[in-house]
Design a protein around this motif. Structure first.
Motif: not given
Length: 250
Positions: A65-71, A112-117, A119-124
């Motif tokens: 779940d990309v809204t969870e940084r640890t995941q 939208c914010w948590r699943s988009g930008p 989540a993208t920032l955390h993944a990057m």
């Protein structure tokens, strides 16, 4: 059968269980990349992994779940652990909310914010050390024509998608020194939502596609996925901080 164009490359794709994510994963795997498939519904990712395995590709399905940084961090660690590193990250997952601007709620913007930008920032951020360890790599994020055009009822979604484009341009400037390229694709593709629309209102769908210069919506694998392949490969090694408009001219 797979080719060897991306042989040795390891790519993580979020939202890989359906639509553009699935198409992208298939395109990458057909070119020889080892692909990690991350998604909230792991069964969907496992189904895509089975498709990839059927033509001789290598894939790993991961619940994320990309809204969870640890995941996100766990998915990247599992990818590197299984395949020995990371060469590219494709941030495709994003929740969409459609509501008129005057009626848009904080909850709409938040999801939208948590699943988009965010989540993208955390993944990057989590992917950067892995990419640097390989001497660089490619990050592909996704924007939306609804945000660029300002389509009605897409306020919260448009905010999120344009934030991703801004984030991508900053990352391209900051991380170019590490050999990390960051680009955005704005797609117009036959997603599950578009397929449902075509079934529910075929006449309206036909009229919509007829107005498009190429007369059709893009294919998630052939049109969008293969463009991601080009960005991950050395073919577009000098492209960074840019947006590819894959909208069929729309």
């Amino acid at each position: 059968m797979t080719s060897t164009r991306l042989a040795g490359k390891v790519v993580l794709v979020t939202g890989a269980g359906q639509g553009i994510g699935r198409g992208t994963a298939l395109a990458l795997a057909r070119e020889g990349a080892c692909v990690a498939l991350a998604g909230r519904t792991v069964a969907k990712c496992e189904a895509v992994a089975a498709e990839i395995g059927a033509f001789g590709g290598s894939a790993l399905a991961l619940a994320c779940d990309v809204t969870e940084r640890t995941q996100i961090e766990s998915a990247l660690a599992a990818t590197a652990g299984r395949f020995g590193g990371l060469d590219a990250l494709v941030n495709n997952a994003q929740t969409s909310v459609q509501r008129l601007l005057a009626e848009t709620t904080f909850e709409d913007v938040d999801v939208c914010w948590r699943s988009g930008p965010l989540a993208t920032l955390h993944a990057m951020q989590a992917a950067l050390p892995l990419l640097r360890a390989r001497g660089g790599g490619s990050i592909v994020n996704f924007g939306s024509s609804t945000a660029i055009d300002g389509n009605a009822a897409f306020g919260a979604y448009a905010m999120a998608k344009e934030a991703i484009r801004g984030l991508s341009r900053v990352a391209a400037r900051e991380w170019g020194r590490y050999g990390v390229r960051v680009n955005v694709i704005v797609p117009n593709a036959l997603s599950p939502a578009a397929e449902q629309f075509a079934q529910d209102d075929p006449e309206r769908f036909r009229k919509l596609t007829k107005t498009m210069p190429l007369g059709r919506l893009g294919d998630p694998e052939a049109d969008i996925g293969r463009a991601v392949v080009a960005l991950v490969s050395d073919d577009l090694a000098y492209l960074t901080g840019d947006t590819l408009m894959l909208t069929g001219g729309a």
